[in-house]
Design a protein around this motif. Structure first.
Motif, PDB file in Angstrom:
ATOM      1  N   VAL A 140       1.553  12.662   4.161  1.00  0.00           N
ATOM      2  CA  VAL A 140       0.659  11.532   4.414  1.00  0.00           C
ATOM      3  C   VAL A 140      -0.588  11.671   3.548  1.00  0.00           C
ATOM      4  CG1 VAL A 140      -0.655  10.282   6.147  1.00  0.00           C
ATOM      5  CG2 VAL A 140       1.526  11.345   6.775  1.00  0.00           C
ATOM      6  N   ASP A 141      -0.790  10.706   2.673  1.00  0.00           N
ATOM      7  CA  ASP A 141      -1.933  10.765   1.769  1.00  0.00           C
ATOM      8  C   ASP A 141      -3.170  10.147   2.426  1.00  0.00           C
ATOM      9  OD1 ASP A 141      -3.378  11.299  -0.464  1.00  0.00           O
ATOM     10  OD2 ASP A 141      -2.437   9.792  -1.744  1.00  0.00           O
ATOM     11  N   ALA A 184      -2.127   2.655   6.489  1.00  0.00           N
ATOM     12  CA  ALA A 184      -3.326   1.826   6.598  1.00  0.00           C
ATOM     13  C   ALA A 184      -4.349   2.578   7.441  1.00  0.00           C
ATOM     14  CB  ALA A 184      -2.964   0.490   7.252  1.00  0.00           C
ATOM     15  N   PRO A 185      -5.637   2.243   7.315  1.00  0.00           N
ATOM     16  CA  PRO A 185      -6.651   2.879   8.170  1.00  0.00           C
ATOM     17  C   PRO A 185      -6.277   2.728   9.642  1.00  0.00           C
ATOM     18  CG  PRO A 185      -7.709   1.612   6.437  1.00  0.00           C
ATOM     19  CD  PRO A 185      -6.251   1.291   6.362  1.00  0.00           C
ATOM     20  N   MET A 186      -6.278   3.852  10.361  1.00  0.00           N
ATOM     21  CA  MET A 186      -5.801   3.860  11.741  1.00  0.00           C
ATOM     22  C   MET A 186      -6.903   4.276  12.709  1.00  0.00           C
ATOM     23  SD  MET A 186      -2.099   5.720  11.282  1.00  0.00           S
ATOM     24  CE  MET A 186      -2.820   7.047  10.291  1.00  0.00           C
ATOM     25  N   LEU A 203      -8.566  -1.844  12.978  1.00  0.00           N
ATOM     26  CA  LEU A 203      -7.725  -0.770  12.459  1.00  0.00           C
ATOM     27  C   LEU A 203      -6.305  -0.856  13.006  1.00  0.00           C
ATOM     28  CD1 LEU A 203     -10.264   2.178  12.879  1.00  0.00           C
ATOM     29  CD2 LEU A 203      -9.819   0.834  10.804  1.00  0.00           C
ATOM     30  N   ALA A 204      -5.377  -0.332  12.232  1.00  0.00           N
ATOM     31  CA  ALA A 204      -3.991  -0.253  12.688  1.00  0.00           C
ATOM     32  C   ALA A 204      -3.865   0.837  13.749  1.00  0.00           C
ATOM     33  CB  ALA A 204      -3.075   0.068  11.510  1.00  0.00           C
ATOM     34  N   GLU A 209       1.869   2.076  12.477  1.00  0.00           N
ATOM     35  CA  GLU A 209       2.054   2.698  11.177  1.00  0.00           C
ATOM     36  C   GLU A 209       3.264   3.628  11.164  1.00  0.00           C
ATOM     37  OE1 GLU A 209       0.242   2.198   7.951  1.00  0.00           O
ATOM     38  OE2 GLU A 209       0.427   0.478   9.287  1.00  0.00           O
ATOM     39  N   ALA A 210       3.504   4.309  12.278  1.00  0.00           N
ATOM     40  CA  ALA A 210       4.704   5.159  12.367  1.00  0.00           C
ATOM     41  C   ALA A 210       5.957   4.325  12.221  1.00  0.00           C
ATOM     42  CB  ALA A 210       4.709   5.913  13.692  1.00  0.00           C
TER      43      ALA A 210
END
Length: 217
Positions: A140-141, A184-186, A203-204, A209-210
């Protein structure tokens, strides 16, 4: 059909927890690794409440403990013969600070967890991934390198991703497949520490996102 097996390091909170839960709900058996036993148990409880068909094996341990992780990988091989997916989300987010004021303990912990542990785990996990067709490692970047006050986190996180990119380049023809995702920003605890007062409604969620990242795999 043989059940798919996933190893998730950093599975007690945030995206790692959401990944472990989503994989179990999708029928994978997940070996969930984190230092926080309570966090792992919460993930397991949520998966059971959702009647997840895959199930979890909880492995409360420190990924910087080479002997413990080596024993775990051997146990995984003995039981399942390999893994289909490694999701590596374990991270230390050091407090934001000017480069001239980075706490040495935070620096050492950042190097140990974010960089050294990744370098130690790759040789342990690679044989498990090679043992399964299509074995995949997911990183995860979070590109913060060079940003103000992100010195310890940005330097060690970017080093981790650089290592993953080298591994990816080396295994294009032989496998395993290495994937680097950019969520995405979480709304996570880490982001709340980095950006206090941010509107979290924009935010997500780690869960959304998963699902998105796993669908892309």
């Amino acid at each position: 059909m043989t059940q798919k097996i996933a190893l998730v390091t950093g599975a007690s909170r945030g995206l790692g927890a959401a990944m472990a839960e989503e994989l179990a709900i999708s029928g994978w058996h997940v070996v969930a690794v984190a230092r926080t036993t309570g966090g792992l148990e919460d993930v397991d409880d949520r998966a059971k409440a959702a009647s997840a068909p895959g199930g979890l094996t909880l492995a409360p341990m420190d990924i910087t403990n080479d002997d413990a992780m080596r024993h775990l990988c051997r146990s995984i091989f003995d039981r399942w013969g390999g893994i289909d997916l490694w999701v590596h989300t374990a991270i230390h987010a050091a407090p934001m600070a000017p480069a001239g004021h980075i706490d040495v303990k935070d620096w050492d912990k950042s190097v140990s967890i974010n960089l050294r542990a990744t370098g130690s785990l790759i040789p342990m996990v690679e044989p498990l991934l090679r043992a399964r067709p299509g074995g995949t490692a997911l990183f995860v970047d979070d590109p913060r390198a060079g940003e103000s006050f992100f010195g310890a986190y940005g330097a060690t996180k970017s080093g981790q991703i650089t290592l993953a990119r080298s591994w990816a380049a080396e295994t294009v023809k032989t496998g395993p497949r290495i994937v680097i995702a950019a969520p995405a920003p979480m709304a996570t605890a880490i982001r709340a520490r980095f950006f206090p007062g941010e509107d979290r409604k924009a935010l997500a969620t780690p869960k959304s996102e998963a699902k998105r990242i796993l669908a892309a795999l």
